[in-house]
Scaffold this motif. Sequence first.
Motif, PDB file in Angstrom:
ATOM      1  N   UNK A   1       0.826  -1.208   0.000  1.00 27.39           N
ATOM      2  CA  UNK A   1       0.000   0.000   0.000  1.00 27.39           C
ATOM      3  C   UNK A   1       0.862   1.260   0.000  1.00 27.39           C
ATOM      4  N   UNK A   2       1.936   1.247   0.765  1.00 29.85           N
ATOM      5  CA  UNK A   2       2.822   2.407   0.825  1.00 29.85           C
ATOM      6  C   UNK A   2       3.516   2.637  -0.514  1.00 29.85           C
ATOM      7  N   UNK A   3       3.980   1.557  -1.143  1.00 30.86           N
ATOM      8  CA  UNK A   3       4.652   1.679  -2.438  1.00 30.86           C
ATOM      9  C   UNK A   3       3.706   2.199  -3.504  1.00 30.86           C
ATOM     10  N   UNK A   4       2.489   1.711  -3.529  1.00 25.96           N
ATOM     11  CA  UNK A   4       1.527   2.174  -4.535  1.00 25.96           C
ATOM     12  C   UNK A   4       1.240   3.662  -4.372  1.00 25.96           C
ATOM     13  N   UNK A   5       1.164   4.116  -3.147  1.00 29.94           N
ATOM     14  CA  UNK A   5       0.951   5.557  -2.927  1.00 29.94           C
ATOM     15  C   UNK A   5       2.178   6.361  -3.353  1.00 29.94           C
ATOM     16  N   UNK A   6       3.345   5.862  -3.007  1.00 26.63           N
ATOM     17  CA  UNK A   6       4.571   6.625  -3.259  1.00 26.63           C
ATOM     18  C   UNK A   6       4.879   6.732  -4.748  1.00 26.63           C
ATOM     19  N   UNK A   7       4.793   5.640  -5.487  1.00 27.05           N
ATOM     20  CA  UNK A   7       5.262   5.621  -6.873  1.00 27.05           C
ATOM     21  C   UNK A   7       4.149   5.895  -7.886  1.00 27.05           C
ATOM     22  N   UNK A   8       2.908   5.820  -7.454  1.00 32.10           N
ATOM     23  CA  UNK A   8       1.809   6.171  -8.344  1.00 32.10           C
ATOM     24  C   UNK A   8       1.559   5.143  -9.429  1.00 32.10           C
ATOM     25  N   UNK A   9       0.773   5.562 -10.425  1.00 31.96           N
ATOM     26  CA  UNK A   9       0.326   4.622 -11.445  1.00 31.96           C
ATOM     27  C   UNK A   9       1.247   4.600 -12.661  1.00 31.96           C
ATOM     28  N   UNK A  10       1.487   5.747 -13.293  1.00 29.32           N
ATOM     29  CA  UNK A  10       2.362   5.786 -14.463  1.00 29.32           C
ATOM     30  C   UNK A  10       3.774   6.108 -13.989  1.00 29.32           C
ATOM     31  N   UNK A  11       4.665   5.172 -14.189  1.00 32.32           N
ATOM     32  CA  UNK A  11       6.020   5.249 -13.637  1.00 32.32           C
ATOM     33  C   UNK A  11       6.921   6.087 -14.529  1.00 32.32           C
ATOM     34  N   UNK A  12       7.913   6.742 -13.914  1.00 34.50           N
ATOM     35  CA  UNK A  12       8.767   7.630 -14.702  1.00 34.50           C
ATOM     36  C   UNK A  12      10.206   7.631 -14.205  1.00 34.50           C
ATOM     37  N   UNK A  13      10.642   6.515 -13.599  1.00 30.05           N
ATOM     38  CA  UNK A  13      12.029   6.427 -13.155  1.00 30.05           C
ATOM     39  C   UNK A  13      12.905   6.182 -14.390  1.00 30.05           C
ATOM     40  N   UNK A  14      12.936   4.972 -14.887  1.00 32.93           N
ATOM     41  CA  UNK A  14      13.616   4.600 -16.116  1.00 32.93           C
ATOM     42  C   UNK A  14      13.212   3.162 -16.400  1.00 32.93           C
TER      43      UNK A  14
END
Length: 349
Positions: free
Chosen positions: A252-265
């Motif tokens: 749950x914490x990870x889903x909140x932190x990183x969101x839906x559309x990822x943009x790291x690499x």
Amino acid sequence: MLSSAQQRYLALAQAGVAHAQKRWRDPRRGWYDARLGDRERYPLATIWDIVPLFESLDAIAIAQPTAANLHALTRFASGAERYLNRGLRPLPGFSPYPGDREANTETWFDDNGWWGLAFVEAYRATGNRRYLTDAERALRYIAAVGWDAQGGGIWWDTEHPYKSGPALAADTLLATLIYQQDRSAFALAQAQRFVAWANSSDFSGANGLYADSSVNATPVDYVEAPLIYAQALLCSLTATPADCARAEQLKATALRRFGNLLDFSPQYDAIYLQWMLALYALDGDRTLYLLAADNAHQAQARAANGEGLYLLSWDGGALPAFDAEPGMLQTQAATTSVFAWLAVYSPPR
């Protein structure tokens, strides 16, 4: 039987692998170059450069275990064994460049984890015990050389600059998956030791997620997902409710932190999605499947360049120079691997 969605993702994955083979394979050296048109003295892909291609072939063969797909995976896995460095002490491990044989070769413990995971998945696809043995070699090397017996944690590499979140994540999951396959007491002991350290005050930050390293407390997605899945799987395998509760909270914490559309690499985000999909298969949370599918849809629409190669970010922009050099096999293969793992898992009803 594959659903229509799985068949579509499988076709995308197979096309992505075909592009990688056509554009990055070096016929003179019998392996893959790290970058298009590479003219360096040592142009071949390191473990980190090529592990997403290994994972793509694993997933394709798991999704559709035809003779052709299994042959392609077996051929690649034979090449992957060229990274085993028998000169390392006190026992062999996987060094970054194919053919490394020196005892003093700088060697990374996250590389050994990611490579070992790919070998476990090759075993899952083929049933060939040889690949599980390769994975066990990686784990034994990590346990003997990578673990800090004095203060705990896993070093980044043999130079011991700091404790590494990616190494901890990959190696914990590797031990867990090996235990799942053969109920090895050694593998279980390593998984439990690594998890205990991950959840100690030394590496579990105030933000509720795991640190990137002992010198950088910032959470990164490809550290979180393998550790979340490892603990959920350990709970399932050993009936330890505390692992399940922790995995649910971390998810749950990870889903909140990183969101839906990822943009790291792509090379990092693909690992996050791979193991969130595995968690979906374990706990049935449709949110995790939709997360991967949404990112795959955006990548399919925007990540390809004018030649049809996945060399852009998933939103269509240029990748930051810090994360990617031009023409990297890793970028092509990481995006391909997301399609490949989506081909493995049935969509939610």
